[in-house]
Design an enzyme around this catalytic site. Structure first.
Site, PDB file in Angstrom:
ATOM      1  NE  ARG A 233      -8.013  11.922 -12.367  1.00  0.00           N
ATOM      2  CZ  ARG A 233      -8.619  12.909 -13.005  1.00  0.00           C
ATOM      3  NH1 ARG A 233      -9.157  13.908 -12.333  1.00  0.00           N
ATOM      4  NH2 ARG A 233      -8.691  12.906 -14.313  1.00  0.00           N
TER       5      ARG A 233
ATOM      6  CB  THR B 293      -4.598   5.112 -12.794  1.00  0.00           C
ATOM      7  OG1 THR B 293      -3.907   4.111 -12.047  1.00  0.00           O
ATOM      8  CG2 THR B 293      -3.995   6.460 -12.560  1.00  0.00           C
TER       9      THR B 293
ATOM     10  CD1 TRP C 245       3.642  -0.490  -5.359  1.00  0.00           C
ATOM     11  CD2 TRP C 245       5.319   0.504  -4.254  1.00  0.00           C
ATOM     12  NE1 TRP C 245       3.435   0.869  -5.407  1.00  0.00           N
ATOM     13  CE2 TRP C 245       4.451   1.497  -4.731  1.00  0.00           C
ATOM     14  CE3 TRP C 245       6.456   0.895  -3.542  1.00  0.00           C
ATOM     15  CZ2 TRP C 245       4.660   2.865  -4.522  1.00  0.00           C
ATOM     16  CZ3 TRP C 245       6.679   2.255  -3.325  1.00  0.00           C
ATOM     17  CH2 TRP C 245       5.790   3.216  -3.817  1.00  0.00           C
TER      18      TRP C 245
ATOM     19  CB  SER D  10       7.354   2.477   4.074  1.00  0.00           C
ATOM     20  OG  SER D  10       6.132   2.422   4.753  1.00  0.00           O
TER      21      SER D  10
ATOM     22  CG  HIS E  23       3.749   1.755  -1.037  1.00  0.00           C
ATOM     23  ND1 HIS E  23       4.101   0.464  -0.767  1.00  0.00           N
ATOM     24  CD2 HIS E  23       2.648   1.681  -1.813  1.00  0.00           C
ATOM     25  CE1 HIS E  23       3.240  -0.359  -1.357  1.00  0.00           C
ATOM     26  NE2 HIS E  23       2.351   0.362  -2.000  1.00  0.00           N
TER      27      HIS E  23
ATOM     28  NE  ARG F  12      -5.176   1.552  -1.678  1.00  0.00           N
ATOM     29  CZ  ARG F  12      -4.455   0.852  -2.561  1.00  0.00           C
ATOM     30  NH1 ARG F  12      -3.280   0.397  -2.221  1.00  0.00           N
ATOM     31  NH2 ARG F  12      -4.919   0.630  -3.769  1.00  0.00           N
TER      32      ARG F  12
ATOM     33  CB  CYS G  93      -0.452   2.938 -14.990  1.00  0.00           C
ATOM     34  SG  CYS G  93      -1.065   4.538 -14.484  1.00  0.00           S
TER      35      CYS G  93
ATOM     36  CB  CYS H  79       1.303   4.996 -12.065  1.00  0.00           C
ATOM     37  SG  CYS H  79      -0.430   4.564 -12.218  1.00  0.00           S
TER      38      CYS H  79
END
Ligand SMILES: *[C@@H]1O[C@H](CO)[C@@H](O)[C@H](O)[C@H]1NC(C)=O
Ligand SMILES: *[C@@H]1O[C@H](CO)[C@@H](O)[C@H](O)[C@H]1NC(C)=O
Length: 468
Positions: free
Chosen positions: A187, A189, A200, A252, A255, A287, A394, A397
């Site tokens: 979730r 962060t 990325w 993608s 992502h 996004r 993180c 993550c």
């Protein structure tokens, strides 16, 4: 295949032009239409349609899959979160602090008191607060009950990972630890900005079969691209062999899935008493909205469906491996293990019954020599990406990144081994094809994430419809 693809894209483009009001008469599109304008009807590289996938996933698969993933076999994942980043060493300050690895006994000190203690300088305060938030929300809860610790010791680890798409030495390291995935949900962060971007970018730029001639940044989040660059990019993508195009679309799609999760489990409110997580429509629109993202958003969502279908296809191909009588979901609890295996097979048969409509010969099944070369290429790219995950500042993550890359790698390993699986003996040892516990756990949990994202799209659709 290629021609059909171009045709489909053309068709979708025409539909989109009409739907987006370029025809003149149409009423202005709603926010929901703007995110999902291209995401309906048929998908490229596959003749399945989105509505069928939604119904199948949201009502038949998702609930059972959730149940399976809550079982002990699937909720504990062994991972080494302490490997140094092999590519650069300026990982963010937030992530480097020990605090993020071992949660700072957060239950002992109420959050409100902790944050009150450093409120002396406003500038420093903002920075620290942001960092502190990312650190706290990104921390991995490593607590396991004593009972679980004993149980995991018993679990057999038959690891012949020579064929592994990701780094196998990870879990043999003394630094590798079991984490409870249910205690560490994927979730929001607070991990964002240049550090997250860099990850990325490196993945898209250096690991996506990108030729030198393409100047446009592959990271679809990068802005300021001219229309011409964009056309070159998409015609380049079309010109790739179906598998290499697939690679880009898979990354993608992953992502996109991660971003759907962050928008759906956003930290909406925080008091010292409780945290409230939920859907943040603004974040989602930033996004995925067709206009705000200059058309990239809907493409990302299409890639999300694409990765869903690829993982679904892998699961449908690997059924014989799980059907073998000597395969167990071993945790030591015989009754529970047997029940879980039944649920697992039920899910797999459901998946097998889904009409995928992929062109059977189009993916990973070219002539043998070419297929082997491609498999090796993919494997190297995946190992690399899983190592890039060690550079994610993180920790939460990093955990989910590693898990999902391993899960996707496992799905590809299956797709590249279709023939071996089909020829597997019905019982007795199978030397040709094998999946380790790690691969199984990551495969199903990774698919669980994508399945959750598809389900969340429905929720966002409804929310967006209601704001008008
Ligand atoms: C692996 O990643 C590094 C860092 O991004 C890059 O320099 C290298 O070219 C990549 N190798 C492959 C095989 O993709
Ligand atoms: C939702 O996300 C946006 C950023 O996209 C942020 O500015 C806003 O504060 C968030 N809303 C809530 C309620 O947290």
């Amino acid at each position: 295949m290629g021609r059909r693809c171009v045709f489909l894209i053309g068709l979708l483009g025409a539909v989109w032009l009409l739907a987006s009001g370029h025809g003149g008469q149409q009423p202005p599109e709603t926010a929901a239409q703007r995110c999902f304008c291209q995401v309906s009807g048929y998908l490229d590289d596959c003749t399945c349609d989105v509505e069928t996938i939604d119904r199948f996933n949201n009502y038949r698969l998702f609930p059972r899959l959730q149940k399976l993933l809550e079982s002990d076999y699937f909720r504990y994942y062994k991972v080494n979160l302490k490997r140094p980043c092999p590519f650069w060493n300026d990982i963010s300050q937030c992530g480097r602090r020990d605090c993020a690895v071992k949660p700072c006994q957060s239950d002992e000190v109420p959050d409100g008191i902790k944050s009150a203690s450093y409120k002396y300088s406003e500038v420093a305060n903002n920075l620290i607060e942001e960092c502190e938030q990312a650190e706290r929300l990104g921390a991995v809860d490593e607590s396991l009950s004593e009972e679980t610790q004993k149980a995991v010791l018993q679990w057999t680890k038959h690891d012949d990972s020579s064929d592994s798409f990701c780094e196998a030495d990870d879990i043999q390291s003394p630094d590798a630890e079991y984490v409870d995935l249910l205690l560490n949900p994927e979730r929001y962060t607070g991990y964002k900005g240049p550090d997250a971007w860099k990850i990325w970018n490196v993945i898209y730029e250096e690991n996506c079969f990108k030729p030198q001639t393409i100047k446009r940044p592959l990271n679809p989040l990068a802005s300021g691209q001219g229309k011409n660059e964009e056309n070159t990019f998409y015609s380049w993508l079309e010109g790739l062999c179906v598998e290499k195009r697939a690679f880009y679309r898979l990354i993608s799609g992953l992502h996109a899935s991660i971003n759907v999760h962050l928008s759906a489990r956003y930290l909406l409110q925080e008091t010292w008493l409780e945290k409230k997580w939920g859907h943040n429509i603004t974040e989602f629109q930033q996004r995925f909205d067709g206009i705000l993202t200059e058309g990239e958003g809907p493409r990302r969502l299409k890639n999300l469906y694409f990765i869903y279908l690829i993982e679904l296809r892998a699961l449908s191909k690997v059924v014989p491996f799980f059907e073998r009588p000597d395969f167990q979901l071993f945790t030591g609890n015989k009754v529970q293990d047997a029940e879980n295996k039944m649920l697992l097979l039920e899910i797999l048969h459901e998946i097998k019954s889904f009409p995928l409509h992929f062109d059977e010969n189009s993916f990973f099944a070219g002539d043998k020599k070419e297929a082997n070369k491609l498999k090796e290429d993919f494997r190297l790219h995946f190992r690399n990406i899983s190592r890039i995950m060690d550079c994610v500042g993180c920790f939460k993550c990093r955990l989910w990144g590693k898990l999902q890359i391993q899960g996707l790698g496992t799905a590809l390993k299956i797709l590249f081994s279709e023939k071996l699986i089909a020829n597997m003996p019905e019982s007795g040892p199978s030397y040709e094809f094998h999946l380790t516990r790690q691969e199984i756990v990551s495969l199903f949990n990774a698919f669980g994430r994508i399945s959750t994202s598809v389900k969340e799209l429905e929720n966002f659709r409804n929310l967006l419809q209601n704001i008008h």
